[in-house]
Enzyme design. Structure first.
Site, PDB file in Angstrom:
ATOM      1  N   ARG A  81      -0.756   9.286  -0.549  1.00 44.56           N
ATOM      2  CA  ARG A  81      -1.902   9.773  -1.303  1.00 44.56           C
ATOM      3  C   ARG A  81      -1.811  11.253  -1.660  1.00 44.56           C
ATOM      4  NH1 ARG A  81      -6.590   6.512   2.111  1.00 44.56           N
ATOM      5  NH2 ARG A  81      -6.231   4.498   1.098  1.00 44.56           N
ATOM      6  N   GLU A 113      -6.932   2.012  -3.238  1.00 45.24           N
ATOM      7  CA  GLU A 113      -5.488   1.985  -3.463  1.00 45.24           C
ATOM      8  C   GLU A 113      -4.980   0.550  -3.632  1.00 45.24           C
ATOM      9  OE1 GLU A 113      -1.843   3.559  -0.746  1.00 45.24           O
ATOM     10  OE2 GLU A 113      -3.585   4.875  -0.945  1.00 45.24           O
ATOM     11  N   PHE A 126       0.848  -1.178   0.000  1.00 45.18           N
ATOM     12  CA  PHE A 126       0.000   0.000   0.000  1.00 45.18           C
ATOM     13  C   PHE A 126       0.890   1.236   0.000  1.00 45.18           C
ATOM     14  CE2 PHE A 126      -4.507   1.074   0.623  1.00 45.18           C
ATOM     15  CZ  PHE A 126      -5.090  -0.111   0.203  1.00 45.18           C
ATOM     16  N   HIS A 151     -11.676  12.663   0.693  1.00 42.28           N
ATOM     17  CA  HIS A 151     -11.746  11.322   1.267  1.00 42.28           C
ATOM     18  C   HIS A 151     -11.717  11.271   2.784  1.00 42.28           C
ATOM     19  CE1 HIS A 151     -11.331   6.995   1.349  1.00 42.28           C
ATOM     20  NE2 HIS A 151     -10.136   7.052   1.929  1.00 42.28           N
ATOM     21  N   ARG A 197      -2.756  11.040   5.916  1.00 39.74           N
ATOM     22  CA  ARG A 197      -2.900   9.664   6.407  1.00 39.74           C
ATOM     23  C   ARG A 197      -2.433   8.664   5.369  1.00 39.74           C
ATOM     24  NH1 ARG A 197      -6.429   5.779   5.497  1.00 39.74           N
ATOM     25  NH2 ARG A 197      -8.100   7.055   4.593  1.00 39.74           N
ATOM     26  N   HIS A 220      -8.239  11.422  -1.982  1.00 37.42           N
ATOM     27  CA  HIS A 220      -7.807  10.106  -2.463  1.00 37.42           C
ATOM     28  C   HIS A 220      -7.575  10.192  -3.963  1.00 37.42           C
ATOM     29  CE1 HIS A 220      -7.644   5.851  -3.286  1.00 37.42           C
ATOM     30  NE2 HIS A 220      -7.709   5.586  -1.987  1.00 37.42           N
ATOM     31  N   LEU A 264     -15.074   5.747  -4.833  1.00 38.60           N
ATOM     32  CA  LEU A 264     -13.704   5.333  -4.584  1.00 38.60           C
ATOM     33  C   LEU A 264     -13.332   4.035  -5.291  1.00 38.60           C
ATOM     34  CD1 LEU A 264     -11.265   6.250  -2.904  1.00 38.60           C
ATOM     35  CD2 LEU A 264     -12.021   4.680  -1.131  1.00 38.60           C
ATOM     36  N   GLN A 284      -7.630  14.958   3.240  1.00 46.86           N
ATOM     37  CA  GLN A 284      -7.001  14.086   2.247  1.00 46.86           C
ATOM     38  C   GLN A 284      -7.886  13.900   1.024  1.00 46.86           C
ATOM     39  OE1 GLN A 284      -6.389   9.525   2.696  1.00 46.86           O
ATOM     40  NE2 GLN A 284      -4.394  10.451   3.066  1.00 46.86           N
TER      41      GLN A 284
END
Length: 619
Positions: free
Chosen positions: A294, A263, A116, A361, A402, A250, A260, A248
């Site tokens: 991100r 990821e 990730f 996000h 994050r 995304h 969404l 954030q």
């Protein structure tokens, strides 16, 4: 009006709320209040995974996870909180496994792990497999597992109850608390959607786990219900909100929709390409490319579009390419997101790249807490009996950005901690007397809104808010754009005073509740743009084009937004002077409304450093 009495009351039935309930309900009498049926909570939308340094697939350890979290948050992370989360991540995953969560497995039968963004081995050497997952339905599996275990443990739920006020014995929004006096949370006021009846819940301890506020933006991955309720209720009672400017975006929302795409698609080998077919992330993050954090990927995508290298007829998005992956691999690891592409865009991911663009996000900021979940009313002092966990809270484990999969970890680690701490407090505390007028403010708001003659429509004001936030406070920000957003929000707050609802009834009046949620959204949007205007640097999810560099000398500190009376109090003056930015006692943001007259002032709080010195953030 009904009154209930519980040792612990938890507001919100997502992952953090139900994890807290599992801890507290085994020790003291616990109630969970949720405006949704619990399994419809937004935790269920999380797709990719929950990280922990299990080392089931590759070498890993919790210290590398801590470093990645601190670096990913651009060094605004409170490092004591990051260490707690990374250390307790392993047990958090094993807790869920013991509860029955069906993680994907390795051939040897261990919990499988995948790569990730921003998660590396040996402090950035290469991407590491750290995300434990259940296909691309990890959040859904966590939510179902927690709910089943709450039912097993006889947790009491009040579903479709909207909490509309927090009861404290000192309303900080009215002014300074005298020296030597404590502030105590005593209950909440809730509205029963089915009947329109008001309920007061008296409690020794209260946990806010109400989630985020993504609906301040138009293009968002967040559900319609994520309206910042818990944050706004705390703010209106004078509690600070921390680091609200950090939101954030995304990278991979379906273009034009914001829905969404996890990821995990890039973790499984998906590649981002521009309109020319180029794998452009090699330019921005040459070491880990598409698996950069991100904030970096989202800005890189937006920059490709701005510089004319976008895809599509209007060159306004980029492409997520899965066509080089085996269809069987896609079906096994990414079944939901590929179905989203087919359903919403008519794209076949086996053979066609998917149009994507950044979507709002996650809120890194929120109600400030310490590492056991106790809510802070300033830099150091707590509110007795009040706790927060999950996206509504800011223990500052995410700093200014994050890392993917740290959210599902956050709700489990700090939900568990908050539940445990609240139960321990409730065992020794006494119920505090409720004021006779505890529900008066809520009742007055509801009745005034119902009785208001025809005026502004909720949907019109909400749309105008979301449009200005998308245009002026999204991936790229400037002084001019933020001033425009501020002016627009002030105008919308004035329009909000004239909002009326068509449904004047009491049963299932969602029209009325959406009007109240709009008020929460306006409060939260204001704190976002004021914090962003005041932070003259770029860090993590907050990027100022007029100040493109990180400025540790002036801004290595958390922003604290306070709502205070208009009386020019010494406390408000001190807070404004502490902000070290544009906000001064003379130009603090002032509001006059039918219910309250107030100003918003900004203070600051130091960042907790333990072992990691700030350095340039490269990938």
């Amino acid at each position: 009006m009904q009154t209930h009495q519980y040792d612990v009351v938890i507001v919100g039935a997502g992952g953090a709320g139900m994890r807290a309930a599992l801890e507290s309900s085994g020790q003291v009498r616990t109630a969970v209040i949720s405006k949704l049926y619990p399994t419809r909570s937004h935790t269920g939308a999380a797709q990719g995974g929950m990280c922990a340094a299990l080392a089931n697939v590759e070498e890993d350890n919790w210290e590398w996870h801590t470093f990645d979290t601190v670096k990913g948050g651009d060094y605004l992370v409170d490092q004591d909180a990051a260490e707690v989360m990374a250390k307790e991540a392993i047990e958090a995953v094993l807790d869920l496994e013991r509860m029955g969560l069906p993680f994907n497995r390795t051939p040897e039968g261990k919990i499988d792990q995948r790569r990730f963004g921003g998660h590396t081995r040996n402090h950035g050497e290469a991407a590491v497999r750290r995300a434990c997952y259940a296909a691309d339905r990890t959040g859904h599996m966590i939510l179902q597992t927690l709910y089943q275990n709450c039912i097993k443990q006889d947790v009491e739920f009040f579903n479709e109850f909207y909490v509309l006020d927090l009861i404290v014995d000192h309303d900080l929004s009215a002014g300074h608390v005298p020296d030597g006096e404590t502030v105590n949370a005593t209950g909440v006021v809730a509205y029963d959607l089915a009947t329109g009846e008001i309920h007061i819940f008296q409690a020794k301890a209260i946990i806010f786990a109400t989630g985020g506020a993504g609906k301040i933006f138009k293009t968002t991955s967040n559900a319609h219900t994520l309206t910042g309720d818990g944050m706004a209720l705390a703010f209106r009672r004078g509690l600070p909100l921390e680091d609200m400017e950090f939101f954030q975006f995304h990278p991979t929302g379906l273009a034009g929709l914001g829905i969404l795409l996890s990821e995990a698609a890039r973790g499984e080998g998906g590649i981002l390409r521009n309109g020319e077919g180029e794998r452009f992330m090699e330019r921005y993050a040459p070491t880990i490319k598409d698996l950069a954090p991100r904030d970096i990927v989202a800005r890189s995508m937006a920059n490709e579009v701005r510089e004319g290298r976008g895809a599509g007829p209007n060159k306004d998005y980029v492409l997520l390419d899965l066509t080089h992956l085996e269809p069987a691999h896609i079906d096994a690891k990414l079944p939901d997101i590929t179905e989203f592409a087919r359903t919403y865009l008519g794209i076949e991911p086996y053979t066609e790249p998917i149009p994507v663009y950044p979507t709002a996000h996650y809120a890194m900021g929120g109600i400030p807490t310490n590492i056991v979940g106790e809510v802070l009313r300033n830099d150091t002092d707590i509110v007795n009996g009040l706790y927060a966990a999950g996206e509504v809270a800011c223990v500052s484990v995410h700093g200014s950005n994050r890392l993917g999969t740290n959210s599902l970890l956050d709700i489990n680690v700090f939900g568990k901690r908050a539940g445990r701490a609240a139960a321990a407090y409730a065992k020794t505390a006494e119920f505090r007397e409720l004021p006779e007028n505890a529900a008066d403010r809520t009742i007055a708001q509801l009745e005034e809104m119902r009785e208001r003659p025809d005026g502004e429509r909720v949907s019109d004001v909400r749309t105008a808010l979301q449009v200005t936030m998308d245009a002026n406070a999204q991936v790229f920000r400037t002084h001019e754009s933020l001033v425009q957003a501020t002016d627009d929000i002030r105008a919308l707050q004035a329009r909000f005073k004239n909002v009326s609802v068509q449904d004047k009834g009491r049963m299932f009046n969602t029209d009325l509740l959406e009007a109240l949620e709009l008020g929460f959204l306006l409060d939260i949007a204001e704190t976002v743009v004021l914090g962003a205007l005041n932070r003259k640097e770029s860090r993590g999810g907050h990027f100022r084009e007029d100040f493109p560099d990180r400025d540790d000398a002036n801004y290595m500190r958390h922003t604290m937004a306070y709502r205070r009376p208009l009386d020019g109090s010494e406390e408000a003056t001190a807070l404004a002077e502490a902000s070290q930015g544009d906000i001064t006692p003379e130009n603090a943001f002032t509001h006059v409304s039918d219910f309250e007259n107030y100003k918003v002032v900004l203070g600051s709080k130091p960042v907790v450093m333990t072992r990691y010195e700030p350095m340039e953030r490269k990938y």
